[in-house]
Design a protein around this motif. Sequence first.
Motif, PDB file in Angstrom:
ATOM      1  N   UNK A 102       0.867  -1.181   0.000  1.00  0.00           N
ATOM      2  CA  UNK A 102       0.000   0.000   0.000  1.00  0.00           C
ATOM      3  C   UNK A 102       0.902   1.228   0.000  1.00  0.00           C
ATOM      4  N   UNK A 103       0.764   2.044  -1.043  1.00  0.00           N
ATOM      5  CA  UNK A 103       1.598   3.234  -1.204  1.00  0.00           C
ATOM      6  C   UNK A 103       0.726   4.475  -1.028  1.00  0.00           C
ATOM      7  N   UNK A 125      -1.520  -1.059  -4.138  1.00  0.00           N
ATOM      8  CA  UNK A 125      -2.702  -0.211  -4.010  1.00  0.00           C
ATOM      9  C   UNK A 125      -2.234   1.194  -3.644  1.00  0.00           C
ATOM     10  N   UNK A 126      -2.722   2.188  -4.347  1.00  0.00           N
ATOM     11  CA  UNK A 126      -2.335   3.567  -4.074  1.00  0.00           C
ATOM     12  C   UNK A 126      -3.405   4.308  -3.295  1.00  0.00           C
ATOM     13  N   UNK A 281      -9.188  -4.291  -0.957  1.00  0.00           N
ATOM     14  CA  UNK A 281      -8.815  -4.490  -2.364  1.00  0.00           C
ATOM     15  C   UNK A 281      -7.816  -5.638  -2.500  1.00  0.00           C
ATOM     16  N   UNK A 282      -6.805  -5.633  -1.657  1.00  0.00           N
ATOM     17  CA  UNK A 282      -5.794  -6.689  -1.726  1.00  0.00           C
ATOM     18  C   UNK A 282      -6.401  -8.052  -1.421  1.00  0.00           C
ATOM     19  N   UNK A 289      -4.582  -0.455  -8.308  1.00  0.00           N
ATOM     20  CA  UNK A 289      -5.569   0.614  -8.425  1.00  0.00           C
ATOM     21  C   UNK A 289      -5.309   1.661  -7.348  1.00  0.00           C
ATOM     22  N   UNK A 290      -5.800   2.854  -7.590  1.00  0.00           N
ATOM     23  CA  UNK A 290      -5.819   3.891  -6.564  1.00  0.00           C
ATOM     24  C   UNK A 290      -7.206   3.919  -5.950  1.00  0.00           C
TER      25      UNK A 290
END
Length: 326
Positions: A102-103, A125-126, A281-282, A289-290
Amino acid sequence: MEKKVTKIGVMTSGGDSPGMNAAVRAVVRTGLYHGMEVFGIMRGYAGLIENDIFPMHSKSVANIIQRGGTILKTARCKEFLEHEGRKKAYENLKKHGINGLVVIGGDGSFKGAQKFSNEFDIPCIGLPGTIDKDIAGTDFTIGFDTAVNTAVEAIDKIRDTADAHDRLFIIEVMGRDAGYIALHSGIATGAEHILIPEKKTDIDHLISSLQEKEKRQKLVNLVVVAEGDGFGGAEEVAKLVKEKLNADTRVCILGHIQRGGAPSCLDRLIASRMGYSAVECLMEGRHNVMVGIVNNKMSYTPLDKAVKAKQKIGDDWMKIVKILAS
Protein backbone atom coordinates in the motif's frame (compact mmCIF):
# COMPACT_ATOMS: atom_id res chain seq x y z
CA MET A 1 0.91 -12.40 -9.10
CA GLU A 2 0.21 -14.45 -6.02
CA LYS A 3 -3.49 -15.04 -5.51
CA LYS A 4 -3.71 -14.51 -1.77
CA VAL A 5 -2.12 -11.57 -0.01
CA THR A 6 -1.06 -12.51 3.51
CA LYS A 7 1.60 -9.92 4.36
CA ILE A 8 1.17 -6.24 3.59
CA GLY A 9 3.78 -3.49 3.43
CA VAL A 10 2.64 0.11 3.93
CA MET A 11 4.62 3.24 3.23
CA THR A 12 4.28 6.98 2.71
CA SER A 13 6.06 8.57 -0.22
CA GLY A 14 6.62 12.00 -1.76
CA GLY A 15 5.51 15.15 0.06
CA ASP A 16 3.93 14.65 3.45
CA SER A 17 0.30 15.57 4.01
CA PRO A 18 -1.98 15.73 7.07
CA GLY A 19 -3.96 12.51 7.36
CA MET A 20 -1.22 10.14 6.24
CA ASN A 21 -0.96 8.77 9.78
CA ALA A 22 -4.70 8.10 9.84
CA ALA A 23 -4.32 6.13 6.60
CA VAL A 24 -1.39 4.11 7.98
CA ARG A 25 -3.42 3.37 11.11
CA ALA A 26 -6.37 2.14 9.05
CA VAL A 27 -4.19 -0.13 6.88
CA VAL A 28 -2.45 -1.66 9.90
CA ARG A 29 -5.55 -2.31 11.98
CA THR A 30 -7.66 -3.57 9.06
CA GLY A 31 -4.89 -5.94 8.00
CA LEU A 32 -4.46 -7.27 11.53
CA TYR A 33 -8.23 -7.69 11.90
CA HIS A 34 -8.22 -9.99 8.88
CA GLY A 35 -5.34 -12.08 10.21
CA MET A 36 -2.63 -10.58 7.99
CA GLU A 37 0.83 -9.45 8.98
CA VAL A 38 1.55 -5.78 8.34
CA PHE A 39 4.97 -4.20 7.90
CA GLY A 40 5.90 -0.54 7.97
CA ILE A 41 8.42 0.73 5.44
CA MET A 42 10.39 3.80 6.52
CA ARG A 43 11.13 6.72 4.17
CA GLY A 44 9.16 5.44 1.21
CA TYR A 45 11.03 3.79 -1.66
CA ALA A 46 14.36 4.61 0.00
CA GLY A 47 13.44 2.40 2.96
CA LEU A 48 12.29 -0.31 0.57
CA ILE A 49 15.72 -0.38 -1.07
CA GLU A 50 17.60 -0.15 2.24
CA ASN A 51 15.43 -2.84 3.90
CA ASP A 52 14.25 -0.39 6.56
CA ILE A 53 11.17 -2.56 7.14
CA PHE A 54 9.63 -3.60 10.45
CA PRO A 55 6.52 -5.46 11.68
CA MET A 56 3.65 -3.27 12.90
CA HIS A 57 1.10 -4.11 15.58
CA SER A 58 -2.03 -2.43 16.84
CA LYS A 59 0.00 -0.46 19.39
CA SER A 60 2.34 0.74 16.65
CA VAL A 61 -0.41 3.06 15.42
CA ALA A 62 -1.89 4.10 18.77
CA ASN A 63 -2.32 7.84 19.32
CA ILE A 64 -1.34 8.88 15.78
CA ILE A 65 -4.66 9.64 14.07
CA GLN A 66 -4.51 13.28 15.22
CA ARG A 67 -0.88 13.85 14.24
CA GLY A 68 0.29 15.63 11.10
CA GLY A 69 3.24 14.45 9.04
CA THR A 70 3.92 10.72 8.88
CA ILE A 71 5.36 8.34 11.46
CA LEU A 72 6.83 6.31 8.59
CA LYS A 73 8.72 9.37 7.31
CA THR A 74 9.14 10.10 3.62
CA ALA A 75 12.00 10.75 1.21
CA ARG A 76 12.84 11.18 -2.45
CA CYS A 77 14.63 8.19 -3.97
CA LYS A 78 16.52 8.47 -7.25
CA GLU A 79 17.78 4.88 -6.95
CA PHE A 80 14.23 3.55 -7.31
CA LEU A 81 14.07 5.13 -10.78
CA GLU A 82 16.58 2.51 -11.96
CA HIS A 83 15.75 -1.15 -12.52
CA GLU A 84 18.54 -2.29 -10.20
CA GLY A 85 17.09 -0.22 -7.38
CA ARG A 86 13.61 -1.66 -7.90
CA LYS A 87 15.07 -5.17 -8.01
CA LYS A 88 16.78 -4.60 -4.67
CA ALA A 89 13.46 -3.36 -3.24
CA TYR A 90 11.70 -6.47 -4.51
CA GLU A 91 14.28 -8.76 -2.96
CA ASN A 92 13.85 -7.03 0.40
CA LEU A 93 10.08 -7.51 0.27
CA LYS A 94 10.60 -11.18 -0.51
CA LYS A 95 12.88 -11.55 2.53
CA HIS A 96 9.97 -10.53 4.71
CA GLY A 97 7.41 -12.51 2.71
CA ILE A 98 5.51 -9.32 1.84
CA ASN A 99 3.17 -9.95 -1.10
CA GLY A 100 1.06 -6.80 -1.12
CA LEU A 101 1.98 -3.11 -0.97
CA VAL A 102 0.00 0.00 0.00
CA VAL A 103 1.60 3.23 -1.20
CA ILE A 104 0.31 6.52 0.25
CA GLY A 105 1.47 9.44 -1.87
CA GLY A 106 0.99 11.46 -5.04
CA ASP A 107 1.28 10.80 -8.75
CA GLY A 108 5.06 10.39 -8.65
CA SER A 109 4.68 7.69 -6.00
CA PHE A 110 2.00 5.98 -8.10
CA LYS A 111 4.23 5.99 -11.18
CA GLY A 112 6.87 4.18 -9.16
CA ALA A 113 4.33 1.68 -7.82
CA GLN A 114 2.93 1.00 -11.29
CA LYS A 115 6.36 0.37 -12.78
CA PHE A 116 7.42 -1.77 -9.81
CA SER A 117 4.28 -3.90 -10.00
CA ASN A 118 4.62 -4.37 -13.75
CA GLU A 119 8.18 -5.64 -13.36
CA PHE A 120 7.65 -7.88 -10.34
CA ASP A 121 4.87 -9.91 -8.76
CA ILE A 122 3.84 -7.48 -6.03
CA PRO A 123 0.28 -6.06 -6.25
CA CYS A 124 0.12 -2.40 -5.28
CA ILE A 125 -2.70 -0.21 -4.01
CA GLY A 126 -2.34 3.57 -4.07
CA LEU A 127 -3.89 6.02 -1.62
CA PRO A 128 -3.91 9.67 -2.76
CA GLY A 129 -1.90 11.52 -0.12
CA THR A 130 -1.19 15.02 -1.42
CA ILE A 131 -2.34 18.47 -0.38
CA ASP A 132 -2.60 19.61 -4.02
CA LYS A 133 -5.68 17.52 -4.97
CA ASP A 134 -4.10 16.99 -8.37
CA ILE A 135 -5.04 13.36 -8.97
CA ALA A 136 -8.04 12.22 -10.99
CA GLY A 137 -10.33 9.54 -9.59
CA THR A 138 -11.17 11.09 -6.24
CA ASP A 139 -13.08 14.14 -5.04
CA PHE A 140 -10.57 14.74 -2.24
CA THR A 141 -6.99 13.74 -1.58
CA ILE A 142 -5.65 13.10 1.91
CA GLY A 143 -4.38 16.41 3.29
CA PHE A 144 -6.13 18.82 0.94
CA ASP A 145 -8.88 19.86 3.35
CA THR A 146 -6.42 20.56 6.16
CA ALA A 147 -4.10 22.53 3.86
CA VAL A 148 -6.97 24.68 2.59
CA ASN A 149 -8.21 25.38 6.11
CA THR A 150 -4.67 26.35 7.15
CA ALA A 151 -4.46 28.73 4.18
CA VAL A 152 -7.89 30.22 4.94
CA GLU A 153 -6.96 30.86 8.56
CA ALA A 154 -3.75 32.61 7.50
CA ILE A 155 -5.42 34.69 4.78
CA ASP A 156 -8.18 35.78 7.18
CA LYS A 157 -5.49 37.17 9.48
CA ILE A 158 -3.74 38.90 6.59
CA ARG A 159 -7.07 40.51 5.65
CA ASP A 160 -7.16 42.26 9.04
CA THR A 161 -3.79 43.89 8.34
CA ALA A 162 -4.75 44.69 4.74
CA ASP A 163 -7.86 46.45 6.05
CA ALA A 164 -6.00 48.36 8.76
CA HIS A 165 -3.30 49.68 6.41
CA ASP A 166 -5.18 49.91 3.10
CA ARG A 167 -2.65 47.64 1.45
CA LEU A 168 -2.74 45.24 -1.46
CA PHE A 169 -1.62 41.78 -0.36
CA ILE A 170 -0.42 39.19 -2.85
CA ILE A 171 -0.50 35.81 -1.09
CA GLU A 172 1.20 32.71 -2.43
CA VAL A 173 -0.12 29.25 -1.56
CA MET A 174 1.16 25.84 -2.59
CA GLY A 175 0.23 24.30 -5.91
CA ARG A 176 3.06 23.74 -8.37
CA ASP A 177 0.89 22.11 -11.03
CA ALA A 178 -2.60 22.48 -9.58
CA GLY A 179 -4.47 25.53 -8.35
CA TYR A 180 -7.04 23.93 -6.06
CA ILE A 181 -5.63 25.30 -2.80
CA ALA A 182 -5.53 28.80 -4.32
CA LEU A 183 -9.02 28.42 -5.78
CA HIS A 184 -10.73 27.13 -2.65
CA SER A 185 -8.93 29.35 -0.16
CA GLY A 186 -9.31 32.39 -2.41
CA ILE A 187 -13.06 31.98 -2.77
CA ALA A 188 -13.45 31.24 0.94
CA THR A 189 -11.60 34.41 1.93
CA GLY A 190 -13.13 36.75 -0.63
CA ALA A 191 -9.99 37.30 -2.70
CA GLU A 192 -10.33 39.78 -5.56
CA HIS A 193 -8.23 37.67 -7.90
CA ILE A 194 -7.02 34.06 -7.94
CA LEU A 195 -4.14 33.08 -10.19
CA ILE A 196 -3.69 29.38 -10.95
CA PRO A 197 -1.56 27.25 -13.32
CA GLU A 198 -4.63 25.88 -15.14
CA LYS A 199 -5.73 29.30 -16.41
CA LYS A 200 -3.59 31.79 -18.29
CA THR A 201 -3.29 35.03 -16.33
CA ASP A 202 -4.11 38.26 -18.16
CA ILE A 203 -1.82 40.60 -16.23
CA ASP A 204 -3.24 43.71 -17.96
CA HIS A 205 -6.74 42.72 -16.89
CA LEU A 206 -5.47 42.17 -13.35
CA ILE A 207 -3.91 45.65 -13.26
CA SER A 208 -6.97 47.41 -14.71
CA SER A 209 -9.25 45.58 -12.30
CA LEU A 210 -7.13 46.61 -9.31
CA GLN A 211 -7.05 50.20 -10.61
CA GLU A 212 -10.84 50.20 -10.90
CA LYS A 213 -11.20 48.89 -7.36
CA GLU A 214 -8.77 51.56 -6.16
CA LYS A 215 -10.97 54.26 -7.71
CA ARG A 216 -13.95 52.81 -5.90
CA GLN A 217 -11.86 52.92 -2.73
CA LYS A 218 -12.37 49.25 -2.08
CA LEU A 219 -11.03 48.74 1.43
CA VAL A 220 -9.33 45.36 1.04
CA ASN A 221 -7.61 43.88 -2.00
CA LEU A 222 -6.30 40.34 -1.80
CA VAL A 223 -4.74 38.41 -4.66
CA VAL A 224 -4.16 34.69 -4.08
CA VAL A 225 -1.52 33.08 -6.29
CA ALA A 226 -0.66 29.40 -6.68
CA GLU A 227 3.11 28.89 -6.64
CA GLY A 228 2.93 27.32 -10.10
CA ASP A 229 1.19 30.27 -11.73
CA GLY A 230 2.56 31.11 -15.17
CA PHE A 231 4.20 34.31 -13.94
CA GLY A 232 6.33 32.48 -11.39
CA GLY A 233 4.47 32.96 -8.13
CA ALA A 234 3.65 35.92 -5.90
CA GLU A 235 7.03 37.68 -6.07
CA GLU A 236 6.95 37.95 -9.85
CA VAL A 237 3.30 39.02 -9.91
CA ALA A 238 4.08 41.68 -7.30
CA LYS A 239 6.92 43.08 -9.44
CA LEU A 240 4.60 43.48 -12.41
CA VAL A 241 1.88 45.05 -10.27
CA LYS A 242 4.29 47.53 -8.67
CA GLU A 243 5.55 48.61 -12.08
CA LYS A 244 2.08 49.60 -13.25
CA LEU A 245 0.15 50.38 -10.10
CA ASN A 246 0.95 52.92 -7.43
CA ALA A 247 -0.22 50.83 -4.52
CA ASP A 248 1.24 49.84 -1.16
CA THR A 249 1.87 46.17 -1.97
CA ARG A 250 3.01 43.35 0.25
CA VAL A 251 3.85 39.73 -0.58
CA CYS A 252 3.15 36.89 1.82
CA ILE A 253 4.28 33.34 1.00
CA LEU A 254 2.51 30.81 3.20
CA GLY A 255 4.87 27.97 2.29
CA HIS A 256 5.16 24.74 4.25
CA ILE A 257 2.80 25.67 7.07
CA GLN A 258 0.13 24.33 4.70
CA ARG A 259 1.58 20.83 4.94
CA GLY A 260 1.71 20.64 8.71
CA GLY A 261 -0.70 20.54 11.61
CA ALA A 262 -3.31 18.15 12.89
CA PRO A 263 -5.51 16.77 10.10
CA SER A 264 -9.08 18.01 9.87
CA CYS A 265 -12.03 15.75 10.61
CA LEU A 266 -12.60 15.27 6.87
CA ASP A 267 -9.01 14.22 6.25
CA ARG A 268 -9.11 11.74 9.14
CA LEU A 269 -12.34 10.26 7.82
CA ILE A 270 -11.33 9.87 4.18
CA ALA A 271 -7.88 8.54 5.15
CA SER A 272 -9.50 5.95 7.41
CA ARG A 273 -11.98 4.88 4.73
CA MET A 274 -9.28 4.70 2.07
CA GLY A 275 -6.88 2.72 4.29
CA TYR A 276 -9.62 0.24 5.15
CA SER A 277 -10.56 -0.14 1.47
CA ALA A 278 -6.93 -0.62 0.41
CA VAL A 279 -6.72 -3.81 2.50
CA GLU A 280 -10.10 -4.96 1.20
CA CYS A 281 -8.81 -4.49 -2.36
CA LEU A 282 -5.79 -6.69 -1.73
CA MET A 283 -7.99 -9.35 -0.14
CA GLU A 284 -10.41 -9.32 -3.08
CA GLY A 285 -7.65 -9.54 -5.67
CA ARG A 286 -8.20 -5.99 -6.93
CA HIS A 287 -4.64 -4.93 -7.73
CA ASN A 288 -2.80 -1.89 -9.05
CA VAL A 289 -5.57 0.61 -8.43
CA MET A 290 -5.82 3.89 -6.56
CA VAL A 291 -8.53 4.01 -3.93
CA GLY A 292 -10.51 7.24 -4.07
CA ILE A 293 -13.85 8.64 -2.98
CA VAL A 294 -16.28 10.02 -5.59
CA ASN A 295 -19.72 11.28 -4.57
CA ASN A 296 -19.06 9.86 -1.10
CA LYS A 297 -18.60 6.34 -2.48
CA MET A 298 -15.41 4.35 -2.84
CA SER A 299 -13.90 4.54 -6.31
CA TYR A 300 -11.11 2.50 -7.88
CA THR A 301 -8.94 3.92 -10.64
CA PRO A 302 -6.15 1.96 -12.37
CA LEU A 303 -2.82 3.40 -11.25
CA ASP A 304 -1.73 4.25 -14.78
CA LYS A 305 -4.90 6.32 -15.32
CA ALA A 306 -4.58 7.99 -11.93
CA VAL A 307 -1.07 9.18 -12.76
CA LYS A 308 -1.85 10.31 -16.31
CA ALA A 309 -5.10 12.13 -15.71
CA LYS A 310 -5.42 15.36 -13.77
CA GLN A 311 -8.38 17.08 -12.21
CA LYS A 312 -9.65 19.94 -14.37
CA ILE A 313 -10.83 23.28 -13.10
CA GLY A 314 -13.93 24.41 -14.98
CA ASP A 315 -14.70 27.93 -16.14
CA ASP A 316 -17.63 28.05 -13.71
CA TRP A 317 -15.21 28.33 -10.82
CA MET A 318 -13.49 31.38 -12.29
CA LYS A 319 -16.87 32.95 -13.09
CA ILE A 320 -17.81 32.60 -9.41
CA VAL A 321 -14.57 34.36 -8.42
CA LYS A 322 -15.21 37.23 -10.82
CA ILE A 323 -18.81 37.82 -9.72
CA LEU A 324 -18.30 37.48 -5.98
CA ALA A 325 -15.23 39.72 -5.95
CA SER A 326 -16.88 42.58 -7.86
